[in-house]
Scaffold this active site. Sequence first.
Site, mmCIF file in Angstrom:
data_model
loop_
_atom_site.group_PDB
_atom_site.id
_atom_site.type_symbol
_atom_site.label_atom_id
_atom_site.label_comp_id
_atom_site.label_asym_id
_atom_site.label_seq_id
_atom_site.Cartn_x
_atom_site.Cartn_y
_atom_site.Cartn_z
ATOM 1 N N HIS A 224 8.398 14.623 13.788
ATOM 2 C CA HIS A 224 9.063 14.728 12.828
ATOM 3 C C HIS A 224 8.245 15.728 11.522
ATOM 4 O O HIS A 224 7.274 14.223 11.344
ATOM 5 C CB HIS A 224 10.032 14.404 12.307
ATOM 6 C CG HIS A 224 9.511 12.196 12.426
ATOM 7 N ND1 HIS A 224 8.764 11.687 13.508
ATOM 8 C CD2 HIS A 224 9.439 11.649 11.316
ATOM 9 C CE1 HIS A 224 8.632 10.234 13.709
ATOM 10 N NE2 HIS A 224 8.300 10.489 11.451
ATOM 11 N N CYS A 280 -2.182 2.469 -6.849
ATOM 12 C CA CYS A 280 -1.544 3.327 -7.352
ATOM 13 C C CYS A 280 -2.009 4.735 -8.143
ATOM 14 O O CYS A 280 -2.849 5.675 -7.861
ATOM 15 C CB CYS A 280 -1.010 3.187 -9.626
ATOM 16 S SG CYS A 280 -0.091 4.562 -10.111
ATOM 17 N N CYS A 283 -2.299 6.220 -11.363
ATOM 18 C CA CYS A 283 -3.311 6.423 -12.241
ATOM 19 C C CYS A 283 -4.394 5.983 -11.882
ATOM 20 O O CYS A 283 -5.507 5.420 -12.009
ATOM 21 C CB CYS A 283 -2.780 5.567 -13.853
ATOM 22 S SG CYS A 283 -2.342 3.565 -12.791
ATOM 23 N N HIS A 297 5.348 -2.067 -12.007
ATOM 24 C CA HIS A 297 4.202 -1.098 -12.061
ATOM 25 C C HIS A 297 4.258 0.156 -11.879
ATOM 26 O O HIS A 297 5.003 1.577 -12.447
ATOM 27 C CB HIS A 297 2.522 -1.158 -11.207
ATOM 28 C CG HIS A 297 1.598 0.309 -12.438
ATOM 29 N ND1 HIS A 297 0.858 -0.010 -13.576
ATOM 30 C CD2 HIS A 297 1.182 0.963 -11.625
ATOM 31 C CE1 HIS A 297 0.429 1.277 -13.470
ATOM 32 N NE2 HIS A 297 0.637 1.757 -12.699
ATOM 33 N N GLU A 301 5.150 3.402 -14.250
ATOM 34 C CA GLU A 301 4.579 5.275 -13.628
ATOM 35 C C GLU A 301 6.094 6.364 -13.680
ATOM 36 O O GLU A 301 5.882 7.193 -14.160
ATOM 37 C CB GLU A 301 3.934 4.744 -12.179
ATOM 38 C CG GLU A 301 2.616 4.165 -13.026
ATOM 39 C CD GLU A 301 2.018 5.235 -13.934
ATOM 40 O OE1 GLU A 301 2.153 6.098 -14.538
ATOM 41 O OE2 GLU A 301 0.641 4.050 -13.776
#
Length: 308
Positions: A224, A280, A283, A297, A301
Amino acid sequence: MPTTDSDNEDAITKEEIAGEASAPPPTKAGLTKTTTKSNACMSLCFPVLAMNTKIFSVTELMRPKPKVPAQSKTSSSKASTAGHSFKNRAGLGLYTHDPAAFPSSRVIYYDNDFVVINDLYPKSAVHTLLLPRSPTHSQQHPFEAFEDAEFLAKVQAEATKLRKLVAKELQRQFGKYSAADKLREAVLSGQVELQDGEDLPAGRDWEREVKVGIHAHPSMSDLHVHVISRDMSSDCMRHRKHYNSFNTPFLVDVADFPLAEDDPRRHPGRAGYLNSDLVCWRCGQNFGNKFKQLKDHLAEEFEQWKRE
């Protein structure tokens, strides 16, 4: 090069593999097929892809759809087809064996070569799976299956189509928030009229927000391909391995195949992708192993990402 036990570390939970983890209602997110009032034809949310995909004949559409087995109140693992069950690593084979047995909230489209579904446990706003139906390749590890150049080319081409579809769905869901889509949305809402000969503004490049790849160690037996939006905004994104499986080289872009024999992605455990620091995707802030802080966070975002 031999594999190690750490190379076989799963990116999802045992409950997800067994189909016993809680999942969001399928109608709240993801792509769906749509029908006209007359039920005489069926298309995807976006006809541009439907025109290029063999989906259903009119006769098939008029035929009553098989009922999907009722799910238990405590588990979503009761559905079975051809002796298979959702309660094992072979669960995806249910979809390739009989895609017509599932509702449009789960199976987006299918033809003789592929089935496309919404992931049962989506890790982002839009998370789809491309399932090849090839008897030769569907049970192989992607590293092995994609050594077949003809098969790889077919998968890459279908993944490109699906990526465009996912991008269109992102634009449908979030274009109204996006600064880059402001003019386009104004035209669509009738606030701005196009001059003769003018085309509808393309707006934001939503395809850049879509990832296409396989996990270096797939948790399910059937081959997949994940076609998933970048945002990682989902109640099903619940732990470190979930996040790192899509934001480290553990997710191998289908465009990168065939891989060289010495490519470190062939040994994800040795490379330590799943247990690496949480960073992240947007950022670059490093949260170490503090998943809850990352999750909070990411919610911030997500709102900023929608507005780009």
